[in-house]
Design a protein around this motif. Structure first.
Motif, short mmCIF file in Angstrom:
data_model
loop_
_atom_site.label_atom_id
_atom_site.label_comp_id
_atom_site.label_asym_id
_atom_site.label_seq_id
_atom_site.Cartn_x
_atom_site.Cartn_y
_atom_site.Cartn_z
N SER A 45 0.85 -1.18 0.00
CA SER A 45 0.00 0.00 0.00
C SER A 45 0.89 1.24 0.00
N GLY A 46 0.37 2.31 -0.41
CA GLY A 46 1.20 3.51 -0.47
C GLY A 46 0.41 4.75 -0.11
N LYS A 47 1.12 5.85 -0.10
CA LYS A 47 0.50 7.12 0.25
C LYS A 47 -0.44 7.57 -0.86
N LYS A 48 -1.61 8.07 -0.46
CA LYS A 48 -2.60 8.52 -1.44
C LYS A 48 -2.04 9.66 -2.28
N ASN A 49 -2.35 9.64 -3.53
CA ASN A 49 -1.86 10.65 -4.46
C ASN A 49 -2.95 10.97 -5.46
N ALA A 50 -2.80 12.09 -6.19
CA ALA A 50 -3.78 12.44 -7.21
C ALA A 50 -3.60 11.56 -8.45
N ARG A 51 -2.40 11.09 -8.67
CA ARG A 51 -2.10 10.27 -9.84
C ARG A 51 -1.35 9.02 -9.40
N PHE A 52 -1.76 7.87 -9.94
CA PHE A 52 -1.13 6.60 -9.58
C PHE A 52 -0.72 5.86 -10.84
N ASN A 53 0.45 5.25 -10.80
CA ASN A 53 0.98 4.52 -11.95
C ASN A 53 0.69 3.02 -11.83
N GLY A 54 0.27 2.43 -12.94
CA GLY A 54 0.04 0.99 -13.00
C GLY A 54 0.50 0.47 -14.34
N SER A 68 -7.42 10.40 -9.30
CA SER A 68 -8.56 10.53 -8.39
C SER A 68 -8.87 12.00 -8.16
N SER A 69 -10.16 12.30 -7.99
CA SER A 69 -10.63 13.67 -7.76
C SER A 69 -9.97 14.66 -8.72
N PRO A 70 -10.13 14.43 -10.03
CA PRO A 70 -9.46 15.31 -11.02
C PRO A 70 -10.03 16.72 -11.00
N ASN A 71 -9.18 17.69 -11.39
CA ASN A 71 -9.69 19.06 -11.50
C ASN A 71 -10.43 19.22 -12.82
N ASP A 72 -11.04 20.36 -13.00
CA ASP A 72 -11.88 20.58 -14.19
C ASP A 72 -11.08 20.45 -15.48
N GLU A 73 -9.86 20.97 -15.48
CA GLU A 73 -9.04 20.95 -16.69
C GLU A 73 -8.72 19.52 -17.11
N LEU A 74 -8.31 18.69 -16.14
CA LEU A 74 -7.97 17.30 -16.45
C LEU A 74 -9.20 16.52 -16.90
N ARG A 75 -10.33 16.77 -16.22
CA ARG A 75 -11.57 16.10 -16.59
C ARG A 75 -11.99 16.44 -18.01
N GLU A 76 -11.90 17.71 -18.37
CA GLU A 76 -12.28 18.13 -19.73
C GLU A 76 -11.34 17.53 -20.77
N GLU A 77 -10.05 17.44 -20.44
CA GLU A 77 -9.07 16.88 -21.37
C GLU A 77 -9.40 15.42 -21.67
N TYR A 78 -9.70 14.65 -20.62
CA TYR A 78 -9.99 13.24 -20.83
C TYR A 78 -11.38 13.01 -21.41
#
Length: 762
Positions: free
Chosen positions: A173-182, A407-417
């Motif tokens: 397990s790891g520290k929570k982050n806005a972006r996670f790599n898999g 997780s919990s993306p901001n408006d800019e990231l959400r619109e981009e995706y």
């Protein structure tokens, strides 16, 4: 006999040491063959003597004490000839040697088989009987098969001194982050709300208990097993509208594992030995999981997840805390999250609500990833650092192209995706229109696009995407699906289905590629360095009985179709090709003698070992085609295990050394006028496909999912343009710069939405 063999192999695999394993073997074989004696003599090459190490039927006092010289008696004769000896009157044989300490004087019938591992004599296995008769062919074949199993056990004991006991997985397990790599599991982007799904029970917390009533425990287990079967059937049926019957066959694999002759039978055996149902289930599941976890090959290792899932579901029913009947209100745009996703979990969510999948454990070769690709659900696997239990209800973005989770993306990231998602929908419509168009450049260069397959699922999906043939059919997948070596007839039926599906297009079948990193449960191989060990052609040439059966099955399956091509994996020596060709020609002659009108297929070799790169001329003179396995070749050239997270970033498919090797292979093959292709992941990467075509490769074989994108790019560029780009990148000395250069060039050419987001240098 096959069922008995399976049980013996399972029991031997769980033995605590070599002595226990040998005792299991002699006891079970004696009972199975209904003979009076079964013994194992191990050979010590240093003193050139056989030592009686285990017996049922002879005097136990002789074990460890009776020895025979390498040429002494019938045992010595079997070892010297390295072939079975089956006689009905042993005392009259000129080589018979009586050993009074064993008490074998009343036994006249004798069947002995050598125990050989990696061309090395390990010992001799013997069965004897009082009455004078020859053992029949099936008994002889059974003993030969058992000796092959035992050879691996003995060799393993030599190397380790013990049967390998794998420690349990430690949760990460790891520290929570806005972006996670898999790791990318299925391409695409998905936006939605997280629904965290957890197992209904915990096998690791189960303790052993002595039951008050064994009969009651057996009844409880039967009820739980039946409930688990119904649960799996129900979950599978919920996906019927979204998957082909062939893809739903993965749920049949689950049901087969639950069969009374498989996992269920072994649990019952443990219950009868004095453990309650939960404890017996934990023991068996742990052993099954251990077999698969030792494998380096990610596809095979993922089956440990399937076994764990089944065990957990059965345990839930045993404990009475099954929640499958409780209705769940899934979000309209569900992103399903779990520590370890399984196909059965996938079936719990209505398909019209599923937008993406996230799994802390697992890889792109897991069964759930296979189904996700079939259903077109963006998936990220192996997100080890995500605090998945804290994601419930959060807004998530799944990037299945690059293996990213936000997780919990901001408006800019959400619109981009969101824009990428809409582009995807339009792109899929455009690509579908290319299905029947050839992969031909603007200046008329034609390059066939083939596919890599392992399941019939892959084959049918490939035809939908316009595949022109099969560049790699992984024959180890059918072997993996069974708990024993499939018979010649069973293999023939499986291969026939693949050949018929693509006929008249060619199907390239790679001979069995197991060993070291891809061991089978019934043929376990444990090595300290599996990637440099006993694998590929090395295994099958050491066991010609396995190789010949497979080749015969392939040849018979091709009758009347003649679209078979045979490919040899892991070639590093010319002698391996010569030996394999000799066996293939022998099998062809045998098949023709049996009345099958079969043409001799094209034979090729895989270029995946650096040594083979420098033997292209010699190899090309012996075979009809060459095929580069770019995954392994890259791994060996860079000395990097891409499944090892510590060095995974060093695995760079666009490394200058890799590109140079690929260019050398193509040039040397052209000089020899031998067709050459690539069947690794690089061929399915739109960036890699452009370079490979420019290098002069005659054909590219890839995952069916990538084929339409590669075709679209090939049809939108000229060969001259691709060769200019190749000349430019071959002067560069950095993989990230090479990737960025190709990507920028394709974007300028108008292919930005097709190539999608790219992982640096991978």
């Amino acid at each position: 006999m096959l069922e008995i063999l399976r049980r013996i192999v399972q029991e031997v695999s769980s033995a605590t040491d070599l002595s226990a394993a040998l005792n299991v073997v002699v006891a079970r074989i004696r009972a199975a063959m209904k003979t009076e004696v079964c013994s194992v003599y191990l050979y010590d090459p240093e003193i050139k003597q056989y030592v009686l190490m285990a017996t049922e039927g002879l005097k136990q006092t002789a074990v460890g004490r009776v020895t025979l010289s390498s040429s002494q008696g019938l045992v010595g004769l079997v070892g010297a000839r390295e072939e079975p000896l089956n006689i009905d009157d042993a005392p009259s044989h000129p080589k018979f040697h009586f050993v009074s300490e064993t008490g074998e004087d009343p036994f006249r019938s004798f069947l002995g088989v050598p125990i050989i591992h990696h061309k090395r004599l390990m010992g001799v296995m013997v069965v004897q009987q009082r009455e004078s008769r020859q053992f029949d062919e099936s008994e002889e074949a059974f003993l030969v098969t058992m000796s092959a199993q035992l050879a691996g056990v003995i060799a393993h004991a030599e190397a380790t001194g013990d049967i390998l006991d794998l420690p349990g997985n430690k949760k990460k397990s790891g520290k929570k982050n806005a972006r996670f790599n898999g790791a990318p599991g299925a391409p695409g982007v998905g936006l939605g709300r997280a629904y965290v799904i957890t197992p209904a029970a915990d096998l690791s917390s189960v303790v052993d208990k002595v039951p008050s009533s064994i009969d009651d425990e057996l009844k409880r287990f039967d009820l739980a097993l039946a409930a688990a079967r119904e649960e799996i059937k129900k979950l599978g049926s919920q996906l019927e509208g979204d998957l082909r019957p062939e893809e739903l066959a993965l749920f049949d694999v689950y049901l087969n594992m639950l069969d009374d002759n498989a996992l269920g039978a072994e649990v019952k055996q443990r219950i009868r030995q004095g453990n309650w149902a939960q404890g017996a289930l934990r023991q068996v599941v742990k052993e099954y999981v251990g077999h698969f976890q030792v494998m380096e090959d990610v596809y095979l290792r993922e089956r440990a997840t399937d076994i764990r899932d089944l065990g957990t579901r059965i345990l839930a029913h045993l404990q009475g805390n099954d929640s499958s009947e409780i209705p769940v209100d899934f979000p309209a745009n569900t992103i399903l999250v779990s520590e370890e996703l399984t196909p059965s979990m996938l079936g719990e969510v209505p398909a019209d609500k599923l937008r993406g999948l996230v799994s802390v454990k697992g890889s792109s070769n897991s069964h759930v990833a296979i189904l996700a690709r079939a259903m077109g659900i963006p998936t990220v696997m192996g997100v080890v650092d995500v605090p998945y239990a804290q994601l419930e209800g959060l807004e998530l973005i799944v990037d299945g192209y690059r293996g990213l989770l936000f997780s919990s993306p901001n408006d800019e990231l959400r619109e981009e995706y969101q824009a990428i998602y809409h582009e995807e929908q339009l792109l899929q419509q455009d690509l579908q229109e290319l299905k029947d168009c050839p992969a031909e450049t603007l200046d008329g260069h034609r390059i066939p696009l083939w596919v890599n397959t392992g399941l019939i699922t892959d084959a049918l999906r490939s035809l939908d995407r316009g595949a022109e043939g099969v560049g790699l059919y992984r024959t180890e997948v059918p072997f993996m699906m069974k708990d024993r070596f499939p018979s010649e007839n069973e293999q023939q039926k499986t291969y026939r289905l693949q050949l018929e599906t693509f006929a008249p297009a060619p199907v390239t079948m790679r001979t069995l590629d197991i060993g070291g990193d891809k061991a089978l449960t019934y043929f376990p191989i444990n090595e300290a360095n599996p990637f440099l060990g006993w694998r590929g052609i090395r295994v099958t040439l050491d066991h010609p009985e396995i190789f010949l059966v497979q080749i015969r099955a392939m040849l018979k399956a091709s009758e009347g179709l003649n679209n078979l091509r045979i490919m040899l994996p892991m070639i590093s020596h010319i002698s391996e090709v010569d030996e394999a060709l000799h066996l293939i020609y022998r099998a062809h002659a045998e098949v023709q003698e049996e009345g099958f009108a079969v043409e001799m297929p094209d034979i090729g070799v895989m270029i995946e070992v650096p040594a083979a790169v420098y033997q292209i001329r010699e190899l090309a003179q012996r075979v009809d085609f060459l095929s580069v396995g770019s995954n392994d070749l890259t791994q060996y050239l860079l000395a990097v295990d891409r499944n090892n997270p510590r060095v995974a970033d060093l695995y760079q498919a666009f490394h200058p050394a890799v590109l140079s090797a690929l260019k050398i292979i193509a040039e040397q093959a052209a000089v020899q006028k031998t067709p050459v292709s690539v069947c690794g992941e690089l061929a399915g990467n739109p960036l890699g496909a452009v370079l490979l075509m420019a290098m002069g490769y005659d054909m590219l074989s890839m995952n069916a999912t990538n084929l339409p994108k590669v075709k679209s790019i090939v049809r939108g560029i000229s060969m001259e343009w691709a060769q200019q780009l190749l000349g430019e990148v071959m002067q560069m000395d950095s993989a990230p710069i090479i990737v960025a250069t190709i990507q920028l060039s394709l974007e300028k050419a108008g292919f930005g939405r097709i190539i999608g987001p790219q992982s640096p240098a991978r």
